[in-house]
Design a protein around this motif. Structure first.
Motif, PDB file in Angstrom:
ATOM      1  N   ALA A  66       1.737   5.431  -3.259  1.00  0.00           N
ATOM      2  CA  ALA A  66       0.543   4.793  -3.814  1.00  0.00           C
ATOM      3  C   ALA A  66      -0.096   5.754  -4.799  1.00  0.00           C
ATOM      4  CB  ALA A  66      -0.441   4.428  -2.712  1.00  0.00           C
ATOM      5  N   SER A  67      -0.472   5.238  -5.947  1.00  0.00           N
ATOM      6  CA  SER A  67      -1.181   6.007  -6.972  1.00  0.00           C
ATOM      7  C   SER A  67      -2.347   5.157  -7.450  1.00  0.00           C
ATOM      8  CB  SER A  67      -0.263   6.355  -8.144  1.00  0.00           C
ATOM      9  OG  SER A  67       0.798   7.195  -7.727  1.00  0.00           O
ATOM     10  N   ALA A  68      -3.564   5.654  -7.270  1.00  0.00           N
ATOM     11  CA  ALA A  68      -4.734   4.834  -7.591  1.00  0.00           C
ATOM     12  C   ALA A  68      -5.991   5.693  -7.597  1.00  0.00           C
ATOM     13  CB  ALA A  68      -4.879   3.705  -6.567  1.00  0.00           C
ATOM     14  N   PRO A  69      -7.071   5.180  -8.209  1.00  0.00           N
ATOM     15  CA  PRO A  69      -8.369   5.865  -8.152  1.00  0.00           C
ATOM     16  C   PRO A  69      -8.869   5.951  -6.711  1.00  0.00           C
ATOM     17  CG  PRO A  69      -8.360   4.170  -9.857  1.00  0.00           C
ATOM     18  CD  PRO A  69      -7.123   3.961  -9.045  1.00  0.00           C
ATOM     19  N   LEU A  70      -9.731   6.937  -6.454  1.00  0.00           N
ATOM     20  CA  LEU A  70     -10.268   7.175  -5.122  1.00  0.00           C
ATOM     21  C   LEU A  70     -11.705   6.672  -5.009  1.00  0.00           C
ATOM     22  CD1 LEU A  70      -8.994  10.836  -4.573  1.00  0.00           C
ATOM     23  CD2 LEU A  70      -8.034   8.744  -3.587  1.00  0.00           C
ATOM     24  N   VAL A  71     -12.012   6.085  -3.862  1.00  0.00           N
ATOM     25  CA  VAL A  71     -13.368   5.610  -3.583  1.00  0.00           C
ATOM     26  C   VAL A  71     -13.748   6.063  -2.182  1.00  0.00           C
ATOM     27  CG1 VAL A  71     -14.904   3.629  -3.389  1.00  0.00           C
ATOM     28  CG2 VAL A  71     -13.000   3.564  -5.002  1.00  0.00           C
TER      29      VAL A  71
ATOM     30  N   LYS B 231      -7.451   0.253  -5.091  1.00  0.00           N
ATOM     31  CA  LYS B 231      -7.809   1.675  -5.012  1.00  0.00           C
ATOM     32  C   LYS B 231      -7.423   2.267  -3.660  1.00  0.00           C
ATOM     33  CE  LYS B 231     -11.647   0.780  -8.181  1.00  0.00           C
ATOM     34  NZ  LYS B 231     -13.119   0.746  -8.362  1.00  0.00           N
ATOM     35  N   ILE B 232      -7.467   3.582  -3.595  1.00  0.00           N
ATOM     36  CA  ILE B 232      -7.252   4.300  -2.345  1.00  0.00           C
ATOM     37  C   ILE B 232      -8.617   4.674  -1.781  1.00  0.00           C
ATOM     38  CG2 ILE B 232      -6.320   6.384  -1.263  1.00  0.00           C
ATOM     39  CD1 ILE B 232      -4.129   6.382  -3.406  1.00  0.00           C
TER      40      ILE B 232
ATOM     41  N   ASP C 265      -8.260  -5.857   3.867  1.00  0.00           N
ATOM     42  CA  ASP C 265      -8.930  -7.130   3.581  1.00  0.00           C
ATOM     43  C   ASP C 265      -9.698  -7.091   2.268  1.00  0.00           C
ATOM     44  OD1 ASP C 265      -7.978  -8.230   5.911  1.00  0.00           O
ATOM     45  OD2 ASP C 265      -9.846  -7.986   7.042  1.00  0.00           O
ATOM     46  N   ARG C 266     -10.038  -5.904   1.817  1.00  0.00           N
ATOM     47  CA  ARG C 266     -10.824  -5.763   0.586  1.00  0.00           C
ATOM     48  C   ARG C 266      -9.987  -5.281  -0.589  1.00  0.00           C
ATOM     49  NH1 ARG C 266     -13.400  -5.742   4.975  1.00  0.00           N
ATOM     50  NH2 ARG C 266     -15.501  -6.668   5.103  1.00  0.00           N
ATOM     51  N   GLY C 267      -8.662  -5.298  -0.399  1.00  0.00           N
ATOM     52  CA  GLY C 267      -7.770  -5.045  -1.524  1.00  0.00           C
ATOM     53  C   GLY C 267      -7.343  -3.623  -1.737  1.00  0.00           C
ATOM     54  N   ALA C 268      -7.656  -2.702  -0.826  1.00  0.00           N
ATOM     55  CA  ALA C 268      -7.227  -1.312  -0.986  1.00  0.00           C
ATOM     56  C   ALA C 268      -5.707  -1.216  -0.892  1.00  0.00           C
ATOM     57  CB  ALA C 268      -7.879  -0.432   0.071  1.00  0.00           C
ATOM     58  N   VAL C 269      -5.132  -0.220  -1.565  1.00  0.00           N
ATOM     59  CA  VAL C 269      -3.674  -0.038  -1.560  1.00  0.00           C
ATOM     60  C   VAL C 269      -3.251   1.176  -0.744  1.00  0.00           C
ATOM     61  CG1 VAL C 269      -3.375  -1.201  -3.760  1.00  0.00           C
ATOM     62  CG2 VAL C 269      -3.720   1.286  -3.712  1.00  0.00           C
ATOM     63  N   GLY C 270      -4.223   1.945  -0.264  1.00  0.00           N
ATOM     64  CA  GLY C 270      -3.925   3.115   0.539  1.00  0.00           C
ATOM     65  C   GLY C 270      -5.209   3.675   1.108  1.00  0.00           C
ATOM     66  N   TYR C 271      -5.078   4.638   2.027  1.00  0.00           N
ATOM     67  CA  TYR C 271      -6.297   5.253   2.564  1.00  0.00           C
ATOM     68  C   TYR C 271      -6.041   6.710   2.934  1.00  0.00           C
ATOM     69  CZ  TYR C 271      -4.473   4.609   7.347  1.00  0.00           C
ATOM     70  OH  TYR C 271      -3.701   4.656   8.491  1.00  0.00           O
ATOM     71  N   ILE C 272      -7.113   7.484   2.802  1.00  0.00           N
ATOM     72  CA  ILE C 272      -7.094   8.899   3.157  1.00  0.00           C
ATOM     73  C   ILE C 272      -8.230   9.147   4.132  1.00  0.00           C
ATOM     74  CG2 ILE C 272      -7.472  11.256   2.319  1.00  0.00           C
ATOM     75  CD1 ILE C 272      -6.179  10.422  -0.320  1.00  0.00           C
TER      76      ILE C 272
ATOM     77  N   ALA D 291      -5.457   9.764  -6.941  1.00  0.00           N
ATOM     78  CA  ALA D 291      -4.493  10.388  -6.036  1.00  0.00           C
ATOM     79  C   ALA D 291      -3.142   9.736  -6.193  1.00  0.00           C
ATOM     80  CB  ALA D 291      -4.957  10.260  -4.597  1.00  0.00           C
ATOM     81  N   SER D 292      -2.100  10.550  -6.027  1.00  0.00           N
ATOM     82  CA  SER D 292      -0.731  10.054  -5.999  1.00  0.00           C
ATOM     83  C   SER D 292      -0.083  10.585  -4.727  1.00  0.00           C
ATOM     84  CB  SER D 292       0.041  10.519  -7.232  1.00  0.00           C
ATOM     85  OG  SER D 292       1.369  10.016  -7.208  1.00  0.00           O
ATOM     86  N   LEU D 293       0.310   9.656  -3.851  1.00  0.00           N
ATOM     87  CA  LEU D 293       0.809  10.016  -2.525  1.00  0.00           C
ATOM     88  C   LEU D 293       2.153   9.344  -2.292  1.00  0.00           C
ATOM     89  CD1 LEU D 293       0.415  11.110   0.432  1.00  0.00           C
ATOM     90  CD2 LEU D 293      -0.882   9.017   0.891  1.00  0.00           C
ATOM     91  N   SER D 294       3.113  10.098  -1.776  1.00  0.00           N
ATOM     92  CA  SER D 294       4.424   9.515  -1.467  1.00  0.00           C
ATOM     93  C   SER D 294       5.083  10.285  -0.332  1.00  0.00           C
ATOM     94  CB  SER D 294       5.336   9.527  -2.704  1.00  0.00           C
ATOM     95  OG  SER D 294       5.606  10.866  -3.106  1.00  0.00           O
ATOM     96  N   TYR D 295       5.975   9.581   0.410  1.00  0.00           N
ATOM     97  CA  TYR D 295       6.757  10.219   1.459  1.00  0.00           C
ATOM     98  C   TYR D 295       7.846   9.246   1.901  1.00  0.00           C
ATOM     99  CZ  TYR D 295       3.111   7.688   4.085  1.00  0.00           C
ATOM    100  OH  TYR D 295       2.222   6.749   4.536  1.00  0.00           O
ATOM    101  N   THR D 296       8.823   9.780   2.629  1.00  0.00           N
ATOM    102  CA  THR D 296       9.991   9.006   3.057  1.00  0.00           C
ATOM    103  C   THR D 296      10.071   8.968   4.578  1.00  0.00           C
ATOM    104  OG1 THR D 296      11.203   9.636   1.060  1.00  0.00           O
ATOM    105  CG2 THR D 296      12.508   8.836   2.915  1.00  0.00           C
ATOM    106  N   THR D 297      10.466   7.819   5.102  1.00  0.00           N
ATOM    107  CA  THR D 297      10.605   7.618   6.545  1.00  0.00           C
ATOM    108  C   THR D 297      12.005   7.089   6.850  1.00  0.00           C
ATOM    109  OG1 THR D 297       8.254   7.033   6.737  1.00  0.00           O
ATOM    110  CG2 THR D 297       9.682   6.393   8.563  1.00  0.00           C
ATOM    111  N   THR D 298      12.613   7.594   7.902  1.00  0.00           N
ATOM    112  CA  THR D 298      13.858   6.996   8.389  1.00  0.00           C
ATOM    113  C   THR D 298      13.524   6.002   9.501  1.00  0.00           C
ATOM    114  OG1 THR D 298      14.217   8.752  10.020  1.00  0.00           O
ATOM    115  CG2 THR D 298      15.180   9.061   7.829  1.00  0.00           C
TER     116      THR D 298
END
Length: 542
Positions: free
Chosen positions: A123-128, A152-153, A184-191, A276-283
């Motif tokens: 996810a890459s998006a502005p932070l709020v 946004k994230i 529910d409010r359209g966020a694409v990620g969270y920190i 923020a730009s966040l990424s990772y891999t899961t098996t």
């Protein structure tokens, strides 16, 4: 064999049980010795050790004459799980402000967990900033008021306001609920960011120890996860120092926000001038593990089609990936205690001269340590009609290393179960105490919560803060256990168990279920209960 009889004799059987039927602590001790043995290798969900534990529980149910109440005329309800492991070299998190980009270090500054919806998360998006990230109209609280988070994230504080009531606060601030509010409010990620209070209870450095732990969810026959919000593409948890980076040149500095928390003030949200730009891999690996379900059929021709459900989780954490010599998380207190009490409770019911009016389901659930998964699956896919499940009595991690003089009854005040709990507690010559540890969010951390979310009144007894032994403080006993043995290999049978405490705990929970099973009316939610209003079913709110 349990035979049918008149209502009068059923009522007398309840009276007889309270005076003559007593828990046998040698049975409880024997169950615990087996379930917490090294040979079961910590009973991890999906492991051989947990399969052995489940077979043992099933065999005990059969010994007591219980009927198979799982699937396909068996004692087992087999649950399919997706197990995810984070690829340790994969997490990357960068923060961009203007022309400057800062790379944060995993896991020193941030951690991410396995993503169970996708093997590649990004996810890459502005932070709020959204405060605690909670929406609770009943508490007149909305951290998303007048804030646009679409695409946004969101950045949120861990935990909840100190002013929130214990049980409702635990629900609205749970990770699952916070995910729902954001998605529910359209966020694409969270920190999530650590707070000073949370740092004292569970330091970030200790959290790092869990980055290699798997994460699980149950999946349906089509392989679709039963929980989670796939709209949230990625997530991370930041240390306090790393979080300060996000708030440089922000409308309010993070230290000022922390000061607000110290003063019990609630911070308001605002846009952060950063992306923020966040990424990772899961098996991913698909596995299965059983719930074990036994039935004692009721004696009343009509009420036997209603069920009181006892639950205890039989799983634990398995084998640690550590350099310590002892790597087996035996889970004696968590939850060989509760499972052993479940088995002894089933034995007591089987010894009644006549069965109670309602039927009793005894369910040893799997996957609790992975997020209450086995209980959630059973509550959403019960082996009896969900509308016929009238109450849940949950048995999880009673602290049995002191002779407690009180109990905390989570959930009891929200329904008519409360009066039944009060009577059983009084019979045991102990008392009820309000939740003294609201910061631990215990109400949402055990299997009864899965039943509450399906509209089923539930109670979860926890050993309290007072002791029958002078000089013993129950809070200190709990805190010592949490600090030294909880979720560690030292939670084994070498602890100084007080078996009279096991007897008292078993007797109270037996009497609660017996009263519920014989009562003329099924339990109902109180009309003013948040959980009744939120989850209650037609006909079970008064």
């Amino acid at each position: 064999m349990i035979l049918g009889c008149s209502a009068t004799s059923v009522d007398k059987s309840a009276e007889m049980a309270q005076t003559s039927l007593k828990p046998n602590v040698e049975n409880i001790k024997g169950h615990m010795n087996f379930l917490a043995h090294d040979l079961l290798e910590g009973r991890d969900t999906g492991s051989r050790g947990h399969e052995i534990a489940s077979l043992y529980i099933q065999t005990e149910f059969q010994k007591y004459g219980l009927q198979a109440a799982g699937e396909n005329d068996s004692f087992q309800q087999r649950v399919k799980f997706r197990k995810g492991l984070l690829v340790q070299e994969s997490p990357a998190l960068s923060i961009t402000k203007g022309d400057t980009t800062l790379e944060l270090e995993f896991p020193k500054q941030f951690i991410s967990g396995p993503n169970l919806a996708s093997e590649e998360a990004s996810a890459s998006a502005p932070l709020v900033f959204v405060g605690y990230g909670i929406v609770a109209p009943d508490l007149e609280h909305n951290d998303y008021a007048d804030i646009d988070v679409e695409g946004k994230i969101v950045v949120m504080l861990a935990g909840k306001p100190a002013s929130f009531p214990s049980e409702v606060g635990s629900h609205v601030s749970s990770t699952a609920q916070k995910q729902h509010y954001a998605a529910d409010r359209g966020a694409v990620g969270y920190i999530s960011i650590q707070t000073p209070a949370a740092e004292k209870r569970r330091p970030y450095d200790r959290t790092i120890n869990y980055v290699r732990m798997p994460r699980m969810t149950w999946i349906d026959d089509k392989g679709v996860p039963g929980n989670g919000r796939p709209e949230l593409k990625a997530s991370a948890f930041l240390s306090m120092d790393a979080a300060k980076v996000l708030f440089e040149d922000a409308p309010v500095a993070l230290d000022d926000i922390y000061a607000q928390l110290e003063n019990d003030e609630i911070p308001t949200g605002f846009e952060l001038d950063a992306e923020a730009s966040l990424s990772y891999t899961t098996t991913h690996e698909d596995i299965s593990s059983p719930n074990v379900v036994g039935l004692l059929e009721g004696s009343d021709p009509e009420l036997k089609n209603e069920y009181v459900v006892y639950t205890a989780h039989s799983d634990h954490l398995g084998i640690s990936k550590s350099v310590e010599k002892d790597k087996i998380n035996n889970g004696a207190m968590d939850n060989a205690t509760g499972t052993s009490v479940l088995l002894e409770t089933a034995r007591l019911f089987s010894q009644l001269p006549v069965a109670p009016k309602r039927s009793i389901l005894f369910v040893a659930v799997t996957g609790e340590e992975k997020g209450l998964l086995g209980a959630d699956y059973f509550a959403r896919n019960p082996t009896r009609p969900v509308e016929s499940l009238v109450a849940n009595v949950n048995l999880d991690m009673p602290i049995l290393t002191y002779e407690f003089a009180d109990v905390i009854a989570f959930g009891a005040s929200h329904s008519t179960m409360g009066e039944k709990v009060e009577a059983a507690v009084k019979n045991a010559d102990i008392k009820l105490t309000d939740d003294p540890w609201p910061e631990l969010n215990l109400f949402t951390r055990s299997d009864h919560y899965a039943f509450v979310k399906q509209g089923i009144p539930a109670v979860f007894l926890v050993t309290g803060i007072e002791s029958k032994t002078p000089g013993i403080d129950g809070s200190e006993v709990l805190n010592t256990f949490l600090a030294t043995n909880y979720h560690r290999p030292s939670d084994d049978m070498n602890q100084a168990f007080i078996w009279d405490a096991a007897r008292t705990f078993s007797q109270v929970n037996f009497e609660i279920g017996l009263t519920l099973a014989n009562d003329k009316e099924r339990p109902t939610w109180h009309a003013d209960s948040f959980f009744g209003q939120t989850f209650g079913r037609e006909g079970n709110i008064k």
